[in-house]
Write an enzyme that holds these catalytic residues in place. Structure first.
Site, PDB file in Angstrom:
ATOM      1  N   GLU A   1       9.460  -4.164  10.252  1.00 10.49           N
ATOM      2  CA  GLU A   1       9.804  -2.849   9.697  1.00 10.49           C
ATOM      3  C   GLU A   1      10.347  -1.931  10.790  1.00 10.49           C
ATOM      4  OE1 GLU A   1       6.964  -1.049   7.041  1.00 10.49           O
ATOM      5  OE2 GLU A   1       8.065   0.855   7.003  1.00 10.49           O
TER       6      GLU A   1
ATOM      7  N   ASP B   1       0.831  -1.205   0.000  1.00 15.58           N
ATOM      8  CA  ASP B   1       0.000   0.000   0.000  1.00 15.58           C
ATOM      9  C   ASP B   1       0.870   1.261   0.000  1.00 15.58           C
ATOM     10  OD1 ASP B   1       0.849  -0.182   2.609  1.00 15.58           O
ATOM     11  OD2 ASP B   1      -1.158  -0.176   3.503  1.00 15.58           O
ATOM     12  N   SER B   2       2.214   1.074  -0.034  1.00  9.47           N
ATOM     13  CA  SER B   2       3.121   2.187  -0.319  1.00  9.47           C
ATOM     14  C   SER B   2       2.767   2.776  -1.673  1.00  9.47           C
ATOM     15  CB  SER B   2       4.577   1.698  -0.320  1.00  9.47           C
ATOM     16  OG  SER B   2       4.715   0.534  -1.095  1.00  9.47           O
TER      17      SER B   2
ATOM     18  N   GLU C   1      -1.198  -5.763   8.583  1.00  8.81           N
ATOM     19  CA  GLU C   1      -0.385  -5.153   9.642  1.00  8.81           C
ATOM     20  C   GLU C   1      -0.979  -5.446  11.015  1.00  8.81           C
ATOM     21  OE1 GLU C   1       0.284  -0.987   8.889  1.00  8.81           O
ATOM     22  OE2 GLU C   1       1.078  -1.368   6.879  1.00  8.81           O
TER      23      GLU C   1
HETATM   24  O1  KIV Z   1       3.525  -1.113   1.512  1.00 10.24           O
HETATM   25  C1  KIV Z   1       4.688  -1.538   1.456  1.00 10.24           C
HETATM   26  O2  KIV Z   1       5.432  -1.305   0.489  1.00 10.24           O
HETATM   27  C2  KIV Z   1       5.165  -2.334   2.576  1.00 10.24           C
HETATM   28  C3  KIV Z   1       6.634  -2.616   2.645  1.00 10.24           C
HETATM   29  C4  KIV Z   1       7.348  -1.400   3.039  1.00 10.24           C
HETATM   30  C5  KIV Z   1       6.913  -3.760   3.530  1.00 10.24           C
HETATM   31  O3  KIV Z   1       4.403  -2.711   3.407  1.00 10.24           O
END
Ligand code: KIV
Length: 279
Positions: free
Chosen positions: A183, A45-46, A116
Site C-alpha cells: 500500500e 477494516d476500511s 498488517e
Molecule cells: O482495509 C482495507 O480495505 C485494506 C485495503 C485498502 C488493502 O486493507
C-alpha cells in the site's frame, strides 16, 4: 464456477495474469462482486471508515468484523473471502492471533485472513499458516499504525525504508503468506518487490507492476465522498445517483405521486363497503 482458492491465486501469478481484488462489507455487494467475476473479495477494516463512520481503522473490533464477514460470506459464492484481522487482535501473542484468525474462518466464514506488518509479523504469520489458515500480508502504508507512521504517507522512498520493505515482503513469503498487499509504495519499488517474490503482490497506490490491484469499493464507485485517495480511480459516481433518486422519491411522496395504484394492493369492493358499518 468453483470457489477461488489460494492455489488459483498462485496460478494467476505463474500465468502472468493480473489479479483484481475489491473490498465489500455486505451480502448484496458481495453478490454483485461475484457477478462481476472478481476473484478476491476483501472484508477490509476500511469498514470502519467507509461503513461505520470511524475516523480510522484503529477503532474496528473483532465483533465489527465478524458481523460483516458473515454477511459477505453468505453472498460470495465464487470469490475468495479474505477478512482483515483488526488492530490489536493479533499483536499480543500467537495464541491471541490464532484464536482471532480462527474465529474469522470458523464463525465468519472467510477463507483467509489479512494482517498488517512485515518481518515483525513473520512468526505470527507462520503460526497461523501452520494451522491451515491462509494469510495475506500487508506492508507499506499500514493504516492500523497510522498514529506511529505520522499520517497516511507514501512508504519506502528512502534507501533504508525501501530495503526494509523488500526484507518485509521476503520475510512474509518465507513465513508462508500466499500474497502481500503493497500500500502506497513508489511504483518502481513495488515492481522490484513483485519480481523478487514468487507469491503475488496486490497493490493499492503501488503502480502497475504489482501482480494484482485492490481498491476500496466505496472509493471506486464514488460512494464515499469525505475525500478521494490519489490512488483511487472513480468508475462510477453512485453518491450522485443516490442523491438524485432520493430527491425524486422525497418529491413524489410530498406531491402524492408515490405510491401509485401500481405500487398498491387491491381489496374486494363489497368488503370495503361493509367497513362503513363497523363501529
Ligand atoms: O482495509 C482495507 O480495505 C485494506 C485495503 C485498502 C488493502 O486493507
Amino acid at each position: 464456477m468453483p470457489k477461488v482458492t489460494v492455489r488459483d491465486v498462485a496460478e494467476m501469478k505463474a500465468r502472468g495474469e493480473k489479479i483484481p481484488m475489491i473490498t465489500a462489507y455486505d451480502y448484496t455487494t458481495a453478490k454483485v462482486v461475484d457477478q462481476a467475476g472478481i476473484p478476491l473479495l476483501l472484508v477490509g477494516d476500511s469498514l470502519g471508515m467507509v461503513v461505520l463512520g470511524y475516523e480510522s481503522t484503529v477503532s474496528v473490533t473483532m465483533e465489527d468484523m465478524l458481523h460483516h464477514v458473515k454477511a459477505v460470506a453468505r453472498g460470495a459464492k465464487n470469490a475468495m473471502v479474505i477478512a482483515d484481522l483488526p488492530f490489536m487482535t493479533y499483536h499480543l501473542d500467537s495464541t491471541q492471533a490464532l484464536s482471532n484468525a480462527g474465529r474469522l474462518i470458523q464463525e465468519g466464514g472467510a477463507s483467509s485472513v489479512k494482517l498488517e506488518g512485515g518481518q515483525r509479523m513473520a512468526e505470527t504469520t507462520r503460526r497461523i499458516v501452520e494451522c491451515g489458515i491462509p494469510v495475506m500480508g500487508h506492508i507499506g502504508l499500514t493504516p492500523q499504525s497510522v498514529n506511529g507512521l505520522g499520517g497516511y504517507r507514501v512508504q519506502g522512498r528512502g534507501r533504508e525504508e525501501a530495503e526494509q520493505l523488500l526484507k518485509d515482503a521476503l520475510a512474509l513469503e518465507q513465513a508462508g503468506a500466499y500474497a502481500v498487499v503493497l500500500e502506497m509504495v513508489p511504483a518502481p519499488l513495488a515492481c522490484v518487490i513483485s519480481q523478487r517474490l514468487t507469491i503475488p503482490t496486490i497493490g493499492i497506490g503501488a503502480g502497475a507492476g504489482c501482480d494484482g490491484q485492490v481498491q476500496v469499493i466505496h472509493d471506486m464507485l464514488g460512494l464515499f465522498t469525505d475525500f478521494v485517495p490519489k490512488h483511487a480511480r472513480r468508475y462510477a459516481h453512485l453518491a450522485d445517483v443516490m442523491t438524485d433518486a432520493l430527491t425524486r422519491y422525497a418529491q413524489e411522496v410530498r406531491d402524492g405521486s408515490f405510491p401509485s395504484a401500481k405500487e398498491s394492493f387491491k381489496m374486494d369492493q363489497a368488503l370495503l363497503e361493509g367497513m362503513a358499518s363497523v363501529t
